[in-house]
Design an enzyme around this catalytic site. Structure first.
Site, PDB file in Angstrom:
ATOM      1  NE  ARG A 148      -1.518  -1.322   3.743  1.00  0.00           N
ATOM      2  CZ  ARG A 148      -1.613  -0.900   5.000  1.00  0.00           C
ATOM      3  NH1 ARG A 148      -2.683  -0.262   5.403  1.00  0.00           N
ATOM      4  NH2 ARG A 148      -0.652  -1.117   5.864  1.00  0.00           N
TER       5      ARG A 148
ATOM      6  CD  GLN B 255       9.489  30.076  12.363  1.00  0.00           C
ATOM      7  OE1 GLN B 255       9.446  30.898  13.260  1.00  0.00           O
ATOM      8  NE2 GLN B 255      10.160  30.280  11.250  1.00  0.00           N
ATOM      9  CG  ASP B 256       6.996  22.452  11.719  1.00  0.00           C
ATOM     10  OD1 ASP B 256       7.877  22.409  12.586  1.00  0.00           O
ATOM     11  OD2 ASP B 256       6.119  21.583  11.603  1.00  0.00           O
ATOM     12  CG  ASN B 257      10.946  27.643   8.859  1.00  0.00           C
ATOM     13  OD1 ASN B 257       9.949  28.302   9.131  1.00  0.00           O
ATOM     14  ND2 ASN B 257      12.086  27.791   9.504  1.00  0.00           N
TER      15      ASN B 257
ATOM     16  CG  HIS C 203      20.942  31.118   5.831  1.00  0.00           C
ATOM     17  ND1 HIS C 203      19.878  30.659   5.112  1.00  0.00           N
ATOM     18  CD2 HIS C 203      21.655  31.903   4.975  1.00  0.00           C
ATOM     19  CE1 HIS C 203      19.928  31.138   3.878  1.00  0.00           C
ATOM     20  NE2 HIS C 203      20.997  31.891   3.768  1.00  0.00           N
TER      21      HIS C 203
ATOM     22  CE  LYS D  25      18.152  27.065  10.638  1.00  0.00           C
ATOM     23  NZ  LYS D  25      18.785  27.584   9.410  1.00  0.00           N
TER      24      LYS D  25
ATOM     25  CE1 TYR E 186      14.579  26.144   8.812  1.00  0.00           C
ATOM     26  CE2 TYR E 186      14.260  25.342   6.571  1.00  0.00           C
ATOM     27  CZ  TYR E 186      14.490  26.382   7.460  1.00  0.00           C
ATOM     28  OH  TYR E 186      14.622  27.667   6.989  1.00  0.00           O
TER      29      TYR E 186
ATOM     30  CG  ASP F 175      22.218  32.636   0.659  1.00  0.00           C
ATOM     31  OD1 ASP F 175      22.158  33.031   1.835  1.00  0.00           O
ATOM     32  OD2 ASP F 175      21.466  31.759   0.203  1.00  0.00           O
TER      33      ASP F 175
END
Length: 180
Positions: free
Chosen positions: A23, A46-48, A61, A70, A130, A167
């Site tokens: 399945r 927090q979720d990104n 970063h 993270k 993340y 960046d």
């Protein structure tokens, strides 16, 4: 959950147990109790989620105040994920580690506070999700340049990376604001 070794002791590579049959499959992408057995005690706030094309390089970063831990995973495609220790008092200051994270291998990388983080998309596209231990604080965000000569990260690039303006403006580690 299984833990793979990383060349830096504080960075964890986690591989969940996957239960599959005709399945499809099921796995727990996050289980606080399970991760605590490996010493990862984090409260996520927090979720990104990002989607990027091949050769997009995001990072390196970090937030100098309100540092974020993270827990990174890939839900589509594949990335080369990098963590750099930027804690001046650490015996591994200035060292980096990398792992291939993909939707197919389902591995996750724990990048603790005090580390810079970045990734390169090595598939046609990738979706990266993340969890973070603190909220995004743009006033405290910093960036170390991806091709810092002293770090000498061996990115698996084919041609020039696709970078954001932020960046492109990253600083070398020796000029960057780092953690004590």
């Amino acid at each position: 959950m299984k833990l793979d070794s990383s060349s830096l002791p504080d960075v964890l590579i986690c591989e969940p147990r996957v239960f599959g049959d005709d399945r499809g499959y099921f796995f727990e992408s996050y289980n606080e109790r399970e991760l605590e057995t490996f010493g990862l005690r984090a409260h996520f706030v927090q979720d990104n989620h990002s989607r990027s094309a091949r050769n997009v390089l995001r990072g390196l970063h970090y937030q100098i105040r309100q540092p974020q831990g993270k827990l990174v995973r890939v839900t589509a495609g594949e990335i080369y994920d990098v963590a750099v220790d930027i804690r001046r008092s650490s015996p591994t200051f200035g060292e980096w580690t990398a792992a291939v994270l993909s939707a197919s291998n389902r591995k996750m990388c724990w990048v603790p506070p005090g580390f810079a983080h970045g990734f390169l998309v090595v598939s046609d596209h990738a979706e990266v999700q993340y969890k973070t231990t603190d909220y995004w604080a743009p006033q405290h965000e910093r960036c170390i340049v991806w091709n810092d000569r002293d770090l000498a990260i061996s990115w698996p690039l084919k041609g020039e990376p696709i970078l954001s303006q932020k960046d492109r403006a990253g600083r070398p580690l020796k000029e960057a604001e780092v953690f004590p």
